[in-house]
Scaffold this motif. Structure first.
Motif, mmCIF file in Angstrom:
data_model
loop_
_atom_site.group_PDB
_atom_site.id
_atom_site.type_symbol
_atom_site.label_atom_id
_atom_site.label_comp_id
_atom_site.label_asym_id
_atom_site.label_seq_id
_atom_site.Cartn_x
_atom_site.Cartn_y
_atom_site.Cartn_z
ATOM 1 N N GLU A 41 -2.842 5.666 5.047
ATOM 2 C CA GLU A 41 -3.354 7.035 4.949
ATOM 3 C C GLU A 41 -3.540 7.450 3.494
ATOM 4 N N THR A 42 -2.692 6.956 2.623
ATOM 5 C CA THR A 42 -2.832 7.237 1.191
ATOM 6 C C THR A 42 -4.145 6.677 0.666
ATOM 7 N N LEU A 43 -4.445 5.446 1.022
ATOM 8 C CA LEU A 43 -5.704 4.835 0.602
ATOM 9 C C LEU A 43 -6.901 5.595 1.170
ATOM 10 N N LYS A 44 -6.788 5.994 2.435
ATOM 11 C CA LYS A 44 -7.897 6.697 3.089
ATOM 12 C C LYS A 44 -8.178 8.034 2.411
ATOM 13 N N GLN A 45 -7.120 8.849 2.207
ATOM 14 C CA GLN A 45 -7.329 10.179 1.636
ATOM 15 C C GLN A 45 -7.740 10.138 0.163
ATOM 16 N N SER A 46 -7.347 9.067 -0.535
ATOM 17 C CA SER A 46 -7.691 8.967 -1.965
ATOM 18 C C SER A 46 -8.939 8.125 -2.195
ATOM 19 N N HIS A 47 -9.592 7.708 -1.117
ATOM 20 C CA HIS A 47 -10.776 6.863 -1.210
ATOM 21 C C HIS A 47 -10.477 5.589 -2.003
ATOM 22 N N ASN A 48 -9.314 5.007 -1.691
ATOM 23 C CA ASN A 48 -8.857 3.745 -2.307
ATOM 24 C C ASN A 48 -8.604 3.850 -3.810
ATOM 25 N N LYS A 49 -8.389 5.065 -4.304
ATOM 26 C CA LYS A 49 -8.115 5.262 -5.731
ATOM 27 C C LYS A 49 -6.612 5.253 -6.037
ATOM 28 N N LEU A 50 -5.790 5.644 -5.049
ATOM 29 C CA LEU A 50 -4.346 5.721 -5.241
ATOM 30 C C LEU A 50 -3.644 4.939 -4.132
ATOM 31 N N HIS A 51 -2.441 4.438 -4.452
ATOM 32 C CA HIS A 51 -1.679 3.748 -3.415
ATOM 33 C C HIS A 51 -0.191 3.947 -3.643
ATOM 34 N N TYR A 52 0.572 3.760 -2.556
ATOM 35 C CA TYR A 52 2.030 3.787 -2.635
ATOM 36 C C TYR A 52 2.478 2.336 -2.724
ATOM 37 N N PRO A 53 3.060 1.909 -3.846
ATOM 38 C CA PRO A 53 3.229 0.472 -4.102
ATOM 39 C C PRO A 53 4.421 -0.206 -3.447
ATOM 40 N N VAL A 54 5.374 0.529 -2.902
ATOM 41 C CA VAL A 54 6.549 -0.118 -2.309
ATOM 42 C C VAL A 54 6.147 -0.790 -1.003
ATOM 43 N N ASP A 55 6.394 -2.101 -0.906
ATOM 44 C CA ASP A 55 5.863 -2.857 0.231
ATOM 45 C C ASP A 55 6.878 -3.856 0.787
ATOM 46 N N PRO A 56 7.982 -3.374 1.374
ATOM 47 C CA PRO A 56 8.927 -4.301 2.000
ATOM 48 C C PRO A 56 8.268 -5.076 3.137
ATOM 49 N N THR A 57 8.821 -6.236 3.437
ATOM 50 C CA THR A 57 8.258 -7.081 4.492
ATOM 51 C C THR A 57 8.166 -6.337 5.819
ATOM 52 N N SER A 58 9.115 -5.427 6.062
ATOM 53 C CA SER A 58 9.172 -4.705 7.338
ATOM 54 C C SER A 58 8.340 -3.426 7.333
ATOM 55 N N ARG A 59 7.372 -3.312 6.428
ATOM 56 C CA ARG A 59 6.667 -2.037 6.267
ATOM 57 C C ARG A 59 5.928 -1.577 7.529
ATOM 58 N N GLU A 60 5.549 -2.508 8.414
ATOM 59 C CA GLU A 60 4.858 -2.105 9.638
ATOM 60 C C GLU A 60 5.820 -1.578 10.700
ATOM 61 N N ASP A 61 7.100 -1.872 10.564
ATOM 62 C CA ASP A 61 8.099 -1.473 11.558
ATOM 63 C C ASP A 61 9.104 -0.456 11.020
ATOM 64 N N ALA A 62 9.200 -0.321 9.702
ATOM 65 C CA ALA A 62 10.151 0.603 9.084
ATOM 66 C C ALA A 62 9.535 1.991 8.970
ATOM 67 N N MET A 63 10.329 3.017 9.282
ATOM 68 C CA MET A 63 9.869 4.392 9.115
ATOM 69 C C MET A 63 10.176 4.872 7.706
ATOM 70 N N VAL A 64 9.413 5.847 7.260
ATOM 71 C CA VAL A 64 9.566 6.366 5.901
ATOM 72 C C VAL A 64 11.010 6.802 5.647
ATOM 73 N N GLY A 65 11.614 7.493 6.633
ATOM 74 C CA GLY A 65 12.990 7.957 6.453
ATOM 75 C C GLY A 65 13.970 6.822 6.266
ATOM 76 N N GLY A 66 13.747 5.710 6.972
ATOM 77 C CA GLY A 66 14.622 4.555 6.832
ATOM 78 C C GLY A 66 14.509 3.910 5.460
#
Length: 553
Positions: free
Chosen positions: A146-171
Motif C-alpha cells: 500500500e505504501t508503494l501504491k499510494q506513493s506511486h513507487n516513490k517511497l517504501h517501508y524497508p523492513v522486510d522480515p521473511t515472515s512479512r506476508e504472515d506477520a501483522m504490523v503490531g507483531g
C-alpha cells in the motif's frame, strides 16, 4: 511539560467504568466476563475451545492454553477488555500473526486478545513528511504494498522480515522485527516515528519520537488522579543488531518509543503506529556468488565493510549459505559447482543508475576482494529465470530442514546469536567444534552483513539432551564475546534463561520494576522475557508443566 512527564489519558467514560467496577466486584470467572463483554459492549468474545485452539500457540509450537478469546475492532474495545481483565485479575495475551518463534504469543491461561480485526482506519501515506500511519492488525506485506501504491513507487517501508506476508504490523513492533538490511536501519525500531499505546488499566499513551525521554533513568506517568514513577532498564546493551529484551540504556536516557518497540507486549498494547519511509531505489543489483570456504566468507564481510567504510546499511542484503546448506537446497547444481563451496547473496540499491551501468563495476569490486570468489559462477539475478531459481533455492532450505525434523520425529533448535565483527570468527569456530564433536546434524545460514548466522540443529530423539547443552554453550560463548542470544527473534517464553545468561538477574529485576509501573498486577503477556507467578483471587498463575517446558526448545 517536562519531556519525562507522560500524560496518561482515560478514554473510557465514567458510565462504562462504573459498570466494569460493579461487575468486577461481584464476578471474576472468565465465562461471566465473556458474557458481560458480549451483552454490555457487543465485543466479539468466545469461550468455544474449537475456535480458541486456533490461537493457543505461535510458530514456536510451544503448547499453550487459553480460556477465552476476544477480537476487538478498535482501540476503545481494546481499552474495555484490558480494563475489565485488570480489575478481575485475568491474564491477557496479545496475539497478532503468531509468526514468533519464541512463544511471545503463546497464552498461559486467561484471555487471548487478537488484533486481527484492528484494521481501521486505513493505511495513510503522507508524501510531504514521508511517513505512513497504519493500524496494527494489517499484514506487513499489505502495508508495504500500500505504501508503494499510494506513493506511486516513490517511497517504501524497508523492513522486510521473511515472515512479512504472515506477520501483522503490531507483531513486528512488539518484537522489533528486522529484515535483510544490515545494521539498525534493518529493524522496526529505527523507522518507528510515533505510537498509540494502551496500558493494562485501559488508559492511553500517545508518543512521538523525541517527545518523551527519561531523565535520570525515570519517566513520570501523569495519571488523571495520581503520578507514578517508571524507572527504565539500565543494564548494559551491546551496540549491535539486538532483539534481546526491552530497550535499555546505562545512562538512563531512553526515548519512550524505543522502550515500547521490542518489549514483546509486556508493557501494553500498541493500537496505531506512524513509520518513517525511505525513497525507493530506481533498481536493485542482485548477485549470487560462491566462495571456497567459510573463512573466505568472513574475509569478504571484512572487505565489503571496509569498502563501505563500516556502513553496511548502504546495501540491502548480504546473506550467507554455509555449512550443509547444499544438502537441504533445491537447485543446488545451478548455484554451486563444488560440494564444499559456500554462497553469498548481495543486493545493492541503485539511485540514478541502471543495472547495466553498474554491473561491470561490481564484478570488478568482487574480483578485487581476493576472497576466492568463483568469478565464472557469479550469477546476475536480475532476470526472471535466475531470480526464480535463487528464490526457490533459498526458501527450500528451511522447508527441507523441517521435513527432515518431522521424519526424525524430533525438534529443531535454531540459534539466533550475534557478536561484534571482531569476534565473529571465534564464535563460528567454537560453535562448529561443539557441534561436530556432538555429531548432531546441522546447517548454517543467515545474515552475514550483521555477523548474525543461524546454526540450525536437527538432532535425533536420542541427541535431544545433548543438543540443548550445545545450544546453551553457544549462547554462553556469544555472551562471553560481547554478543547476545537473540539478534532478531526476541526472547518470548523460550529464551528467558538466555536473557539471564546474557544480562544477569539484576536485569530481570529492572524489567520487573519497569513492568510493575505500567502493569502492577502483571496480567499482560505473562511469561514473556521474565518469569512471573502472580497470586490472584481467582487462582490464575503462570503454570508450565514438564511437557510445556520441554517444548520450549
Amino acid at each position: 511539560m517536562s519531556k519525562h512527564k507522560i500524560p496518561i489519558l482515560s478514554i473510557i467514560s465514567d458510565e462504562p467504568l462504573k459498570k466494569i467496577s460493579a461487575w468486577a466486584e461481584k464476578n471474576s470467572e472468565i465465562t461471566d466476563l465473556v458474557e458481560f463483554l458480549l451483552s454490555e459492549f457487543q465485543i466479539d468474545c468466545t469461550t468455544d475451545q474449537e475456535i480458541i485452539q486456533g490461537f493457543d500457540r505461535d510458530s514456536s509450537n510451544i503448547e499453550g492454553r487459553a480460556d477465552a478469546l476476544s477480537r476487538p475492532v478498535n482501540e476503545y474495545e481494546c481499552a474495555l477488555i484490558l480494563a475489565i481483565c485488570q480489575r478481575a485479575k485475568i491474564p491477557v495475551t496479545i496475539s497478532a500473526g503468531r509468526t514468533n518463534l519464541n512463544g511471545s504469543a503463546t497464552p498461559v491461561g486467561g484471555m487471548v486478545l487478537s488484533i486481527a480485526k484492528m484494521t481501521s482506519p486505513s493505511i495513510t501515506v503522507d508524501l510531504k513528511t514521508k511517513t505512513l500511519t497504519s493500524p496494527v492488525g494489517v499484514y506487513l506485506e499489505e502495508m508495504r504494498k500500500e505504501t508503494l501504491k499510494q506513493s506511486h513507487n516513490k517511497l517504501h517501508y524497508p523492513v522486510d522480515p521473511t515472515s512479512r506476508e504472515d506477520a501483522m504490523v503490531g507483531g513486528t513492533l512488539s518484537c522489533n522485527a528486522s529484515g535483510f538490511i544490515p545494521g539498525s536501519v534493518g529493524a522496526t525500531r529505527y523507522w518507528t516515528e510515533a505510537l498509540d499505546f494502551l496500558i493494562p488499566c485501559g488508559h492511553k499513551i500517545s508518543c512521538k519520537r523525541g517527545e518523551y525521554i527519561s531523565v535520570n533513568g525515570k519517566f513520570i506517568l501523569d495519571f488523571p488522579n495520581k503520578q507514578v514513577t517508571l524507572k527504565v532498564p539500565s543494564y548494559p546493551r551491546p551496540d549491535i543488531k539486538n532483539a534481546s529484551g526491552p530497550f535499555s540504556d546505562e545512562n538512563g536516557e531512553i526515548d519512550l518509543v524505543d522502550l515500547i518497540v521490542g518489549s514483546e507486549g509486556i508493557f501494553g498494547l500498541i493500537t496505531s503506529v506512524t513509520f518513517r519511509l525511505k525513497v525507493m531505489p530506481d533498481e536493485f543489483l542482485d548477485l549470487f556468488f560462491t566462495l571456497p570456504s567459510e573463512i573466505n566468507a568472513v574475509k569478504f564481510h571484512n572487505y565489503i565493510s571496509n569498502y563501505f567504510k563500516g556502513n553496511l546499511s548502504q546495501i540491502t542484503a548480504l546473506e550467507y549459505f554455509g555449512y550443509n546448506c547444499q544438502t537441504y537446497m533445491d537447485h543446488k547444481e545451478e548455484l554451486f559447482e563444488d560440494a564444499s563451496d559456500v554462497g553469498i547473496y548481495l543486493q545493492i540499491p541503485l539511485y540514478n543508475q541502471t543495472v547495466e551501468e553498474i554491473a561491470e563495476d561490481w564484478l570488478d569490486i568482487l574480483a578485487n576482494s581476493r576472497c576466492g570468489i568463483h568469478e565464472e559462477k557469479i550469477l546476475l539475478l536480475n532476470n526472471p529465470r535466475n531470480w526464480r531459481t535463487f528464490f526457490e533455492a533459498r526458501h527450500s532450505i528451511p522447508a527441507n530442514a523441517l521435513k527432515k525434523t518431522r521424519q526424525l520425529d524430533t525438534w529443531s533448535i535454531l540459534t539466533d546469536t550475534i557478536v561484534p565483527p571482531e569476534n565473529f570468527q571465534e564464535l563460528l569456530d567454537s560453535a562448529h567444534a561443539l557441534l561436530q564433536k556432538s555429531k548432531i546434524e546441522y546447517l548454517l545460514f543467515g545474515h552475514l552483513g550483521d555477523c548474525h548466522l543461524h546454526f540450525h540443529l536437527i538432532p535425533t530423539q536420542e541427541q535431544q539432551p545433548e543438543a540443548l547443552k550445545v545450544y546453551d554453550k553457544i549462547v554462553e560463548k556469544s555472551a562471553e564475546l560481547g554478543g547476545v542470544y537473540s539478534a532478531e527473534h526476541g526472547t518470548g517464553k523460550r529464551k528467558r534463561l538466555d536473557f539471564i545468561k546474557c544480562y544477569g538477574k539484576e536485569a530481570v529485576k529492572q524489567i520487573r520494576r519497569t513492568k510493575a509501573a505500567l502493569d502492577p498486577d502483571f496480567i499482560l503477556n505473562q511469561g514473556n522475557v521474565i518469569e512471573y507467578e502472580p497470586t490472584t483471587s481467582n487462582g490464575y498463575k503462570l503454570q508450565m508443566d514438564k511437557k510445556i517446558i520441554e517444548s520450549l526448545y
